[in-house]
Design a protein around this motif. Structure first.
Motif, PDB file in Angstrom:
ATOM      1  N   ARG A  12       0.803  -1.223  -0.226  1.00 60.05           N
ATOM      2  CA  ARG A  12      -0.026  -0.219   0.020  1.00 60.05           C
ATOM      3  C   ARG A  12       0.894   1.236  -0.084  1.00 60.05           C
ATOM      4  NH1 ARG A  12      -4.224  -0.063   4.357  1.00 60.05           N
ATOM      5  NH2 ARG A  12      -2.568  -0.106   5.708  1.00 60.05           N
ATOM      6  N   GLY A  13       2.135   1.141  -0.094  1.00 59.46           N
ATOM      7  CA  GLY A  13       3.020   2.307  -0.258  1.00 59.46           C
ATOM      8  C   GLY A  13       3.731   2.481   1.265  1.00 59.46           C
ATOM      9  N   GLY A  14       3.268   1.996   2.190  1.00 58.34           N
ATOM     10  CA  GLY A  14       3.801   2.391   3.694  1.00 58.34           C
ATOM     11  C   GLY A  14       4.712   1.483   3.904  1.00 58.34           C
ATOM     12  N   GLY A  15       5.696   1.948   5.080  1.00 55.38           N
ATOM     13  CA  GLY A  15       6.786   1.101   5.408  1.00 55.38           C
ATOM     14  C   GLY A  15       6.436   0.574   6.772  1.00 55.38           C
ATOM     15  N   GLY A  16       5.250   0.746   7.397  1.00 53.01           N
ATOM     16  CA  GLY A  16       4.987   0.330   8.641  1.00 53.01           C
ATOM     17  C   GLY A  16       4.512  -1.196   8.710  1.00 53.01           C
ATOM     18  N   LEU A  17       4.102  -1.855   9.817  1.00 58.05           N
ATOM     19  CA  LEU A  17       3.651  -2.837   9.975  1.00 58.05           C
ATOM     20  C   LEU A  17       2.110  -3.082  10.067  1.00 58.05           C
ATOM     21  CD1 LEU A  17       6.048  -4.388  12.529  1.00 58.05           C
ATOM     22  CD2 LEU A  17       5.766  -5.057  10.290  1.00 58.05           C
ATOM     23  N   ALA A  18       1.420  -3.876   9.851  1.00 59.97           N
ATOM     24  CA  ALA A  18      -0.066  -4.154   9.746  1.00 59.97           C
ATOM     25  C   ALA A  18      -0.373  -5.403  10.340  1.00 59.97           C
ATOM     26  CB  ALA A  18      -0.704  -3.819   8.720  1.00 59.97           C
ATOM     27  N   VAL A  19      -0.915  -5.561  11.458  1.00 62.97           N
ATOM     28  CA  VAL A  19      -1.299  -7.003  12.222  1.00 62.97           C
ATOM     29  C   VAL A  19      -2.595  -7.188  11.426  1.00 62.97           C
ATOM     30  CG1 VAL A  19      -2.130  -8.050  14.026  1.00 62.97           C
ATOM     31  CG2 VAL A  19      -0.186  -6.346  14.351  1.00 62.97           C
ATOM     32  N   ALA A  20      -2.744  -8.576  10.982  1.00 64.41           N
ATOM     33  CA  ALA A  20      -3.890  -9.057  10.246  1.00 64.41           C
ATOM     34  C   ALA A  20      -4.823  -9.649  11.389  1.00 64.41           C
ATOM     35  CB  ALA A  20      -3.482 -10.468   9.635  1.00 64.41           C
ATOM     36  N   VAL A  21      -5.827  -8.806  11.259  1.00 64.68           N
ATOM     37  CA  VAL A  21      -7.046  -9.052  12.524  1.00 64.68           C
ATOM     38  C   VAL A  21      -8.035  -9.924  12.153  1.00 64.68           C
ATOM     39  CG1 VAL A  21      -6.449  -6.789  13.800  1.00 64.68           C
ATOM     40  CG2 VAL A  21      -8.121  -6.827  11.984  1.00 64.68           C
ATOM     41  N   CYS A  22      -8.147 -10.202  10.786  1.00 69.99           N
ATOM     42  CA  CYS A  22      -9.295 -11.094  10.227  1.00 69.99           C
ATOM     43  C   CYS A  22      -8.670 -12.220   9.405  1.00 69.99           C
ATOM     44  CB  CYS A  22     -10.282 -10.245   9.440  1.00 69.99           C
ATOM     45  SG  CYS A  22     -10.988  -8.860  10.232  1.00 69.99           S
ATOM     46  N   GLY A  23      -7.541 -12.330   9.342  1.00 70.26           N
ATOM     47  CA  GLY A  23      -6.847 -13.632   8.523  1.00 70.26           C
ATOM     48  C   GLY A  23      -7.367 -14.974   8.990  1.00 70.26           C
ATOM     49  N   PRO A  24      -7.240 -16.085   8.151  1.00 72.42           N
ATOM     50  CA  PRO A  24      -7.662 -17.219   8.413  1.00 72.42           C
ATOM     51  C   PRO A  24      -6.899 -17.688   9.765  1.00 72.42           C
ATOM     52  CG  PRO A  24      -6.697 -17.207   6.364  1.00 72.42           C
ATOM     53  CD  PRO A  24      -6.602 -15.700   7.048  1.00 72.42           C
ATOM     54  N   ARG A  25      -5.710 -17.514  10.007  1.00 69.19           N
ATOM     55  CA  ARG A  25      -4.906 -18.089  11.286  1.00 69.19           C
ATOM     56  C   ARG A  25      -5.579 -17.184  12.391  1.00 69.19           C
ATOM     57  NH1 ARG A  25       1.398 -16.671  11.426  1.00 69.19           N
ATOM     58  NH2 ARG A  25       0.477 -15.800   9.460  1.00 69.19           N
ATOM     59  N   ARG A  26      -6.138 -16.033  12.326  1.00 70.71           N
ATOM     60  CA  ARG A  26      -6.657 -15.193  13.511  1.00 70.71           C
ATOM     61  C   ARG A  26      -8.208 -15.988  13.924  1.00 70.71           C
ATOM     62  NH1 ARG A  26      -5.126 -12.135  17.178  1.00 70.71           N
ATOM     63  NH2 ARG A  26      -3.785 -11.367  15.752  1.00 70.71           N
ATOM     64  N   TRP A  27      -8.749 -16.273  12.965  1.00 68.93           N
ATOM     65  CA  TRP A  27     -10.144 -17.054  12.965  1.00 68.93           C
ATOM     66  C   TRP A  27      -9.922 -18.490  13.725  1.00 68.93           C
ATOM     67  CZ3 TRP A  27     -14.100 -14.119  13.299  1.00 68.93           C
ATOM     68  CH2 TRP A  27     -14.307 -13.114  12.273  1.00 68.93           C
ATOM     69  N   ARG A  28      -8.959 -19.194  13.280  1.00 66.70           N
ATOM     70  CA  ARG A  28      -8.843 -20.521  13.818  1.00 66.70           C
ATOM     71  C   ARG A  28      -8.488 -20.295  15.395  1.00 66.70           C
ATOM     72  NH1 ARG A  28      -6.042 -21.770   9.050  1.00 66.70           N
ATOM     73  NH2 ARG A  28      -4.025 -21.115   9.881  1.00 66.70           N
ATOM     74  N   ARG A  29      -7.533 -19.349  15.611  1.00 64.78           N
ATOM     75  CA  ARG A  29      -7.058 -19.006  17.036  1.00 64.78           C
ATOM     76  C   ARG A  29      -8.213 -18.749  18.097  1.00 64.78           C
ATOM     77  NH1 ARG A  29      -1.785 -18.449  18.589  1.00 64.78           N
ATOM     78  NH2 ARG A  29      -2.453 -16.804  20.009  1.00 64.78           N
ATOM     79  N   THR A  30      -9.141 -18.038  17.132  1.00 63.59           N
ATOM     80  CA  THR A  30     -10.379 -17.509  17.819  1.00 63.59           C
ATOM     81  C   THR A  30     -11.317 -18.748  18.162  1.00 63.59           C
ATOM     82  OG1 THR A  30     -10.072 -15.365  16.988  1.00 63.59           O
ATOM     83  CG2 THR A  30     -12.390 -16.050  17.918  1.00 63.59           C
ATOM     84  N   ARG A  31     -11.523 -19.261  17.395  1.00 60.71           N
ATOM     85  CA  ARG A  31     -12.560 -20.728  17.411  1.00 60.71           C
ATOM     86  C   ARG A  31     -11.814 -21.568  18.505  1.00 60.71           C
ATOM     87  NH1 ARG A  31     -12.949 -20.633  11.796  1.00 60.71           N
ATOM     88  NH2 ARG A  31     -11.356 -22.315  11.418  1.00 60.71           N
ATOM     89  N   LEU A  32     -10.785 -21.831  18.406  1.00 59.04           N
ATOM     90  CA  LEU A  32      -9.956 -22.669  19.385  1.00 59.04           C
ATOM     91  C   LEU A  32     -10.180 -22.118  21.068  1.00 59.04           C
ATOM     92  CD1 LEU A  32      -6.636 -23.716  17.871  1.00 59.04           C
ATOM     93  CD2 LEU A  32      -8.570 -25.188  18.071  1.00 59.04           C
ATOM     94  N   ARG A  33      -9.949 -20.730  21.035  1.00 56.87           N
ATOM     95  CA  ARG A  33     -10.406 -20.044  22.330  1.00 56.87           C
ATOM     96  C   ARG A  33     -11.814 -20.384  22.872  1.00 56.87           C
ATOM     97  NH1 ARG A  33      -7.064 -15.223  20.898  1.00 56.87           N
ATOM     98  NH2 ARG A  33      -5.133 -15.633  21.470  1.00 56.87           N
ATOM     99  N   LEU A  34     -12.646 -20.184  22.038  1.00 55.86           N
ATOM    100  CA  LEU A  34     -14.059 -20.267  22.105  1.00 55.86           C
ATOM    101  C   LEU A  34     -14.639 -21.680  22.661  1.00 55.86           C
ATOM    102  CD1 LEU A  34     -15.474 -18.000  19.560  1.00 55.86           C
ATOM    103  CD2 LEU A  34     -15.243 -17.533  22.128  1.00 55.86           C
ATOM    104  N   ARG A  35     -13.802 -22.751  22.236  1.00 51.36           N
ATOM    105  CA  ARG A  35     -14.202 -24.013  22.429  1.00 51.36           C
ATOM    106  C   ARG A  35     -13.552 -24.573  23.891  1.00 51.36           C
ATOM    107  NH1 ARG A  35     -12.402 -26.754  16.901  1.00 51.36           N
ATOM    108  NH2 ARG A  35     -13.854 -25.795  15.534  1.00 51.36           N
ATOM    109  N   ARG A  36     -12.780 -23.709  24.519  1.00 47.23           N
ATOM    110  CA  ARG A  36     -12.374 -23.947  26.004  1.00 47.23           C
ATOM    111  C   ARG A  36     -13.282 -23.970  27.028  1.00 47.23           C
ATOM    112  NH1 ARG A  36      -6.646 -21.057  25.838  1.00 47.23           N
ATOM    113  NH2 ARG A  36      -5.874 -21.986  23.816  1.00 47.23           N
TER     114      ARG A  36
END
Length: 133
Positions: free
Chosen positions: A109-133
């Motif tokens: 996107r022309g920037g040099g900073g970092l962006a954290v993926a808040v909606c990526g597949p890895r994030r969804w998997r981690r959220t589902r695992l937490r909710l199952r506990r």
């Protein structure tokens, strides 16, 4: 409602950089001059949790203490993962942990900073695992 009574909010909002301790002495006289009874003050995640799991609310405590002295209510504005499309107030430890939080460079996107993926597949998997506990 404040103290079980209707409350008319006559508020002012500080600028995003105004919650720094050195700026606060200038705030209270301005609020009094404008007859403000409530102030909206930013609270930054990167200040509250500069290290993972170690919380420092000393700035928030100072803001609340000063507001009480000046008889002003406080509405905290929590700046965390996103603000104006950027992640300036997210802690560096989260931005730098590319494995756990999926951070990536914003170069496409022309920037040099970092962006954290808040909606990526890895994030969804981690959220589902937490909710199952």
């Amino acid at each position: 409602m404040v103290d079980d009574a209707p409350y008319l909010v006559l508020a002012a909002q500080t600028r995003n950089s105004s919650a720094w301790p050195s700026r606060l002495p200038l705030l209270w006289p301005a609020l009094e001059y404008d007859h403000v009874n409530t102030v909206e003050v930013p609270v930054y995640w990167n200040q509250v949790e500069a290290q993972p799991g170690k919380y420092d609310f000393s700035l928030v405590d100072m803001i609340l203490s000063e507001a009480r002295k000046h008889q002003v209510h406080v509405i905290p504005l929590w700046f965390a993962t996103w603000k104006n499309g950027s992640q300036h107030f997210m802690p560096d430890w989260m931005k730098m942990d590319t494995v756990r939080y999926g951070a990536r460079r914003e170069q496409e996107r022309g920037g040099g900073g970092l962006a954290v993926a808040v909606c990526g597949p890895r994030r969804w998997r981690r959220t589902r695992l937490r909710l199952r506990r």
